[in-house]
Design an enzyme around this catalytic site. Structure first.
Site, PDB file in Angstrom:
ATOM      1  N   ASP A   1       0.865  -1.199   0.000  1.00 49.70           N
ATOM      2  CA  ASP A   1       0.000   0.000   0.000  1.00 49.70           C
ATOM      3  C   ASP A   1       0.893   1.238   0.000  1.00 49.70           C
ATOM      4  OD1 ASP A   1      -3.097   0.687   1.655  1.00 49.70           O
ATOM      5  OD2 ASP A   1      -1.744   2.145   0.765  1.00 49.70           O
TER       6      ASP A   1
ATOM      7  N   ASP B   1      -3.835   2.668  -5.194  1.00 49.17           N
ATOM      8  CA  ASP B   1      -2.505   2.665  -4.557  1.00 49.17           C
ATOM      9  C   ASP B   1      -2.199   1.385  -3.776  1.00 49.17           C
ATOM     10  OD1 ASP B   1      -3.962   2.969  -2.153  1.00 49.17           O
ATOM     11  OD2 ASP B   1      -2.378   4.244  -1.314  1.00 49.17           O
ATOM     12  N   GLU B   2      -2.907   0.304  -4.058  1.00 48.56           N
ATOM     13  CA  GLU B   2      -2.602  -0.921  -3.292  1.00 48.56           C
ATOM     14  C   GLU B   2      -2.843  -2.163  -4.138  1.00 48.56           C
ATOM     15  OE1 GLU B   2      -5.511  -2.092  -0.207  1.00 48.56           O
ATOM     16  OE2 GLU B   2      -6.778  -0.486  -1.002  1.00 48.56           O
TER      17      GLU B   2
END
Ligand code: TTP
Ligand code: MG
Length: 391
Positions: free
Chosen positions: A9, A103-104
């Site tokens: 993350d 974003d992960e």
């Protein structure tokens, strides 16, 4: 043999992108936020979080909490580009990756790490390499399934690496506040607290039917997760050149209409920017909503043509949202543009249609000329010509 799953993350992602674009604000409190009256903070860097600034907070409140807060507007094109770089980087290690949000991702590193003695050192180097290549920071959780890996990546931020073995569940997971558990929304946590469930360990021990009722359908899933029985299958989505979408799990479950609209607007920006970059236009907009009990609904709307401009796509998103949102507590929203076609193919089609349009126009013109000729006048003209004359 158990698998080795990583959850990676990016740290304070939008705000980190802003720091990369403007390094003069590194070390100072930064929030990425809408600056209007009803503006909301998307995220804040860790300096700003020290003052209590966090995602989903009204901007005016964040400014009040932190007087010297630097507010940055959104640059979705940059976030999309850096997000792509991040996933490309992970794919250089393994192709088994599941993108969970902008974003992960989850990644199956079982094969990559099978002969590695010092797993932590290996992953640390990978984290540093990502930073050197992209300037992005990340936290990484390593575990035998997705839930534990997700919980682990949240334990040390920024630039943390956490290994969460099943045998360490009682010492590492159970002391955490119940609100920190993935899947327990910020609104469910107070309900559980009222029932005496303050930590994840309290939930693991509980056999209270009221607790079961408070969690609804999520109860069985939650119980298996915290006993170490999570899903370890990293689902590799086959690339779909015909659709492009983004989804976001919210900071806290919300049923606030305006707040959800803000998220949808941000997601639409991301989708539109990526489509424009890829020269793709689509004719179907899909809205995804997941409620606090993990029930997912998807609804779509087909437009009268192919588009990739923000106004048109967002209008369709709002229509879908207004029609389908019934005030439920929502934990995830997503926007996808489907039936994508290449702009160049579209141009060929348009030329074809334009030809038809011109032909019709020419026929109208001929008819008007004929009327004028027969009446020996010049009074017949197209409405659009009248407008042009007035101008
Ligand atoms: P997160 O990964 O939840 O948050 P983060 O990366 O900013 O911070 P952390 O270091 O704790 O991981 O979300 C990723 C991005 O999604 C975030 O940078 C901005 C956006 N986002 C919103 O716009 N609104 C929200 O409520 C949340 C939670 C995220
Ligand atoms: Mg993040």
């Amino acid at each position: 043999m158990s698998k080795i799953i990583l959850h990676i993350d990016l740290n304070y992602f939008f705000a980190r992108c802003e720091e990369i674009m403007d390094p003069s604000c590194i070390g100072k409190p930064v929030a990425v936020a809408g600056n209007s009256k009803r503006g909301i903070v998307s995220t804040a860097n860790y300096e700003a979080r020290k003052y209590g600034v966090h995602s989903a907070m009204p901007t005016y409140m964040a400014k009040r909490m932190c007087q010297n807060l630097i507010i940055k507007g959104h640059h979705f094109d940059v976030y999309s580009a850096l997000s792509r770089e991040f996933f490309q980087f992970v794919k250089t290690y393994t192709k088994i990756i599941e993108v969970a949000s902008i974003d992960e991702c989850y990644a199956d590193f079982t094969d990559v790490l099978k002969d590695v003695n010092d797993v932590e050192a290996f992953v640390k180097k990978m984290q540093q390499d990502l930073f050197n290549k992209t300037k992005l920071k990340c936290s990484i959780g390593i575990a035998s399934n997705k839930f534990l890996a997700k919980m682990a990546s949240d334990m040390k931020k920024p630039m943390g690496i956490t290994i969460l073995r099943k045998r360490d569940i009682p010492s590492m997971l159970y002391p955490l506040p119940i609100g920190d558990m993935f899947g327990i929304g910020k609104k469910t946590a107070p309900k559980l607290k009222k029932l005496g469930i303050n930590t994840i360990g309290d939930l693991a021990k509980s056999s209270d039917p009221e607790v079961e009722e408070a969690l609804g359908k999520f109860y069985n899933v939650a119980m298996s997760w915290i006993h170490g029985e999570g899903d370890d299958v990293v689902v590799v989505e086959p690339p779909d050149p015909k659709s492009l979408g983004h989804a976001m799990t919210l900071y806290e479950d919300t049923s606030d209409y305006e707040e959800l609209k803000t998220f949808l607007s941000n997601l639409t920006h991301q989708v539109v920017i990526e489509c424009q970059k890829a020269h793709k236009k689509g004719n179907t907009v899909q809205l995804t909503m997941k409620d606090f009990e993990f029930k997912v609904i998807t609804r779509s709307l087909t437009m009268d043509g192919f588009y990739n401009d923000f106004d048109t796509i967002y209008r369709a998103v709002c229509r879908l949202f207004d029609k389908n949102f019934n005030g439920t507590l929502t934990r995830l929203v997503g926007v996808t543009l489907q039936n994508l076609i290449d702009e160049r193919d579209l141009q060929i089609q348009m030329t074809f249609f334009d030809y038809g349009k011109h032909e019709e126009e020419n026929r109208t013109k001929l008819l008007i000329n004929e009327f004028n000729r027969q009446t020996h006048s010049n009074v017949f003209m197209r409405a659009s010509d009248i407008k042009n004359k007035k101008k």
